[in-house]
Scaffold this active site. Structure first.
Site, PDB file in Angstrom:
ATOM      1  N   LYS A 220      -5.829  -1.257  -8.001  1.00 40.46           N
ATOM      2  CA  LYS A 220      -7.360  -0.878  -7.575  1.00 40.46           C
ATOM      3  C   LYS A 220      -8.087  -0.432  -8.734  1.00 40.46           C
ATOM      4  CE  LYS A 220      -5.866   0.178  -2.871  1.00 40.46           C
ATOM      5  NZ  LYS A 220      -6.958   0.157  -1.923  1.00 40.46           N
TER       6      LYS A 220
ATOM      7  N   ASP B 102      -1.282  10.585  -6.354  1.00 42.72           N
ATOM      8  CA  ASP B 102      -1.194   8.993  -6.057  1.00 42.72           C
ATOM      9  C   ASP B 102      -2.745   8.711  -6.678  1.00 42.72           C
ATOM     10  OD1 ASP B 102      -2.068   6.390  -4.997  1.00 42.72           O
ATOM     11  OD2 ASP B 102      -0.993   6.931  -3.173  1.00 42.72           O
TER      12      ASP B 102
ATOM     13  N   ARG C 133      -7.795  -0.091  10.345  1.00 44.03           N
ATOM     14  CA  ARG C 133      -7.064   1.034   9.931  1.00 44.03           C
ATOM     15  C   ARG C 133      -7.242   1.985  11.402  1.00 44.03           C
ATOM     16  NH1 ARG C 133      -4.053  -0.109   5.152  1.00 44.03           N
ATOM     17  NH2 ARG C 133      -3.292  -0.913   7.245  1.00 44.03           N
TER      18      ARG C 133
ATOM     19  N   PHE D 209       1.126  -3.608  11.663  1.00 42.90           N
ATOM     20  CA  PHE D 209      -0.047  -4.482  11.411  1.00 42.90           C
ATOM     21  C   PHE D 209      -0.375  -5.875  10.433  1.00 42.90           C
ATOM     22  CE2 PHE D 209      -0.854  -2.913   6.884  1.00 42.90           C
ATOM     23  CZ  PHE D 209      -0.068  -1.923   6.943  1.00 42.90           C
TER      24      PHE D 209
ATOM     25  N   PHE E  19      -0.830   7.298   3.254  1.00 44.29           N
ATOM     26  CA  PHE E  19      -0.928   5.784   3.436  1.00 44.29           C
ATOM     27  C   PHE E  19       0.091   5.435   4.216  1.00 44.29           C
ATOM     28  CE2 PHE E  19      -1.065   1.571   1.361  1.00 44.29           C
ATOM     29  CZ  PHE E  19      -2.543   1.290   2.074  1.00 44.29           C
ATOM     30  N   THR E  20      -0.135   3.987   4.374  1.00 46.00           N
ATOM     31  CA  THR E  20       0.881   3.421   5.244  1.00 46.00           C
ATOM     32  C   THR E  20       2.251   3.179   4.783  1.00 46.00           C
ATOM     33  OG1 THR E  20      -0.049   1.362   4.527  1.00 46.00           O
ATOM     34  CG2 THR E  20      -0.993   2.154   6.722  1.00 46.00           C
TER      35      THR E  20
ATOM     36  N   TYR F 277      11.991  -9.415 -22.376  1.00 48.24           N
ATOM     37  CA  TYR F 277      12.337  -8.704 -21.281  1.00 48.24           C
ATOM     38  C   TYR F 277      12.582  -7.153 -21.728  1.00 48.24           C
ATOM     39  CZ  TYR F 277      15.696  -7.653 -17.596  1.00 48.24           C
ATOM     40  OH  TYR F 277      16.378  -6.992 -16.500  1.00 48.24           O
TER      41      TYR F 277
HETATM   42  N1  F0G Z   1      -1.405   4.421  -2.415  1.00 48.25           N
HETATM   43  C1  F0G Z   1      -2.764   4.175  -1.924  1.00 48.25           C
HETATM   44  C2  F0G Z   1      -3.556   5.372  -1.612  1.00 48.25           C
HETATM   45  C3  F0G Z   1      -3.203   3.047  -1.715  1.00 48.25           C
HETATM   46  O1  F0G Z   1      -4.359   2.534  -1.170  1.00 48.25           O
HETATM   47  C4  F0G Z   1      -2.205   1.853  -1.790  1.00 48.25           C
HETATM   48  C5  F0G Z   1      -2.483   0.433  -1.390  1.00 48.25           C
HETATM   49  C6  F0G Z   1      -0.941   2.068  -1.997  1.00 48.25           C
HETATM   50  C7  F0G Z   1      -0.463   3.521  -2.300  1.00 48.25           C
HETATM   51  C8  F0G Z   1       0.363   1.090  -2.237  1.00 48.25           C
HETATM   52  O2  F0G Z   1       0.265   0.379  -3.130  1.00 48.25           O
HETATM   53  O3  F0G Z   1      -0.403  -1.898  -2.117  1.00 48.25           O
HETATM   54  O4  F0G Z   1       0.105  -1.480  -4.730  1.00 48.25           O
HETATM   55  O5  F0G Z   1       1.822  -1.531  -3.075  1.00 48.25           O
HETATM   56  N2  F0G Z   1      -3.546  -0.020  -0.733  1.00 48.25           N
HETATM   57  C9  F0G Z   1      -3.830  -1.270  -0.277  1.00 48.25           C
HETATM   58  C10 F0G Z   1      -4.995  -1.374   0.374  1.00 48.25           C
HETATM   59  C11 F0G Z   1      -2.525  -1.936   0.167  1.00 48.25           C
HETATM   60  O6  F0G Z   1      -5.375  -2.207   0.976  1.00 48.25           O
HETATM   61  O7  F0G Z   1      -5.821  -0.292   0.716  1.00 48.25           O
HETATM   62  P1  F0G Z   1       0.637  -1.237  -3.373  1.00 48.25           P
END
Ligand code: F0G
Length: 481
Positions: free
Chosen positions: A265, A222, A388, A454, A131-132, A79
């Protein structure tokens, strides 16, 4: 590795061999139609048993290496004080050059902590593009996202190599307008997910950093697709061809006060982290880490994934690892363009993208052309893609529809997962769909969640076009596939 064949044609060739496989099924078009209806015309709600090629995302779906899998076996399940964490921190020091590392369960957890600690109501957060989940977190904290993309960013038929650049003049103007005190940080996303995985250049990053430093504004990087962005710098920016991916990453990190990423990623695991050399930032974030994520040495990740992330970080500096997806995407896009299918150019990282405004020009944005295209692609091929566009953009505070800058259907190419013959299959069915594009009409919401709609929203095809499309497909290809 790109190889030039004797015919003069370039193809990507893998520098790995496949030792474990997972079976996929191509269900008949009748079942695909039914599955799409069950999923409310939202590809997120499909079950993978109905999906042939899963191009929804590269997030958490890249193939891990044998060394990553092996590392998982020696993880230290403590832990607190886990040796796995120290191996990750060592890899961060070597690859990224940061002294302080904080694991989090995934990228958006990092965004949550950054928003909680740095973003106050009334603040402005400039970035090359949102990003979303980034926008959701920064706005939930009361901040406003400023999208400072360049004029070229929204041109989906471009040959400009760095469409992910931040417009430095707009950044200076934003500082003048709002005051540096209202700007907790500037954020650079490598590569810009919602602009089609488009990278920024090192020259641009340095220029942004220079302005930020002048005004005492920290730069947040990022790095979810940092190795791909580094690959594009190596292959597209003057003066970097002879530099290694590792050297380019080091140069990029000279500009970052805070680094965070989705480890799902570039590092091919399921996790994330925040890293910095500024101890005061680490300390402020650390206060909240155990509240939302977990202890400082696992931060919500499994220690197995922490080990695999340490290996994945080192492996992503191999040009053949960083380059494999961009090369497959380049091939995919070139084949689509050859067939006249409106794919986004230049090809970027993470996915081949289709421009739904050009693919389905008869569908107004209020009827979600990118969502309709994603649903139609599934019916015509069993390939799962992601919308998207406007569906991925929530309504504003007054409940008004916000039309997205771009309407894209994203065909993600997870690392080392699909083969060229599978890409060729997708190209063929997308070409068929383009020839039958008039059969595809718009969508309308039947159930619409207020935040990140979405993910769970359900829609209906206007005029029931799904059935017409499936019938046309069956006429050309028969009942089986
Ligand atoms: N920043 C970027 C540029 C991303 O592409 C993502 C996630 C996140 C932050 C958030 O990270 O999913 O680990 O919480 N992209 C995924 C996609 C969801 O399908 O492109 P996460």
């Amino acid at each position: 590795m790109n190889i030039v064949l004797s015919s003069g044609k370039t193809i990507p060739v893998e520098t790995h061999k496949v030792r474990i496989v997972q079976k996929t099924f191509l269900v008949p078009s009748k079942r695909r139609l039914q599955a799409m209806e069950e999923a409310g015309y939202n590809t997120f709600l499909l079950r993978t048993r109905d999906v042939f090629l899963d191009m929804l995302t590269d997030s958490g779906t890249n193939a891990m290496s044998d060394n990553q899998q092996a590392a998982m076996m020696v993880s230290d399940d403590a832990y607190a004080g886990s040796e796995s964490f120290y191996r990750l921190a060592d890899a961060v020091k070597d690859v990224l050059g940061f002294a302080w590392t904080m694991p989090v369960h995934q990228g958006r957890a990092a965004e949550h902590l950054l928003a909680k600690v740095f973003v106050k109501p009334g603040d402005f957060v400039p970035m090359n593009y949102h990003f979303t989940t980034t926008r959701a977190h920064f706005e939930l904290a009361g901040g406003k996202v400023l999208e400072l993309f360049t004029d070229e960013a929204m041109n989906t038929q471009s040959s400009v190599p760095f469409r992910g650049n931040l417009d430095v003049k707009k950044f200076e103007a934003a500082i003048k307008e709002h005051g540096a005190g209202k700007i907790p940080f500037v954020r650079m996303e490598a590569t810009t997910n919602l602009i089609g995985g488009q990278p920024f250049s090192l020259a641009n990053l340095r220029a942004v950093k220079e302005v930020a430093t002048k005004h005492g504004i920290p730069l947040v990087f990022d790095g979810s697709l940092i190795s791909e962005n580094a690959y594009f710098i190596k292959t597209r920016e003057d003066g970097y061809a002879a530099k290694s991916i590792g050297e380019i990453i080091h140069e990029m990190m000279q500009c970052a006060d805070l680094f965070y990423c989705s480890g799902r990623k570039s590092t091919s695991v399921r996790g994330g982290m925040i890293c910095t050399n500024r101890k005061e930032f680490y300390d402020r974030l650390l206060e909240w880490l155990p509240v939302y994520e977990g202890f400082a040495t696992y931060g919500g990740m499994s220690t197995k994934e922490v080990e695999a992330m340490a290996v994945g970080l080192r492996e992503m500096t191999d040009v053949n690892v960083a380059g494999i997806s961009p090369q497959f995407i380049e091939y995919f896009v070139s084949r689509l363009v050859e067939n006249g299918v409106p794919a986004v150019t230049p090809p970027g990282g993470l996915a081949a993208h289709l421009d739904a405004k050009r693919f389905l020009p008869h569908i107004p944005q209020t009827q979600y052309p990118a969502g309709a295209l994603a649903a139609a692609i599934y019916i015509a091929s069993g390939v799962r893609t992601m919308e998207r566009g406007t569906i991925s953009t929530d309504r504003d505070a007054q409940g008004k529809e916000v039309l997205a800058d771009l309407e894209l259907a994203r065909l993600a190419v997870p690392r080392r997962v699909y083969t060229l013959s599978q890409i060729e299959y997708a190209v063929d069915r997308l070409t068929w769909l383009y020839r039958h594009r008039d059969l595809v009409k718009g969508l309308t919401f039947v159930a619409e969640p207020p935040v990140l709609r979405f993910f769970f929203g359900r829609l209906e095809p206007l005029g029931g076009w799904g059935t017409t499309l499936a019938e046309a497909f069956e006429k050309d290809f028969g009942t089986e596939c």
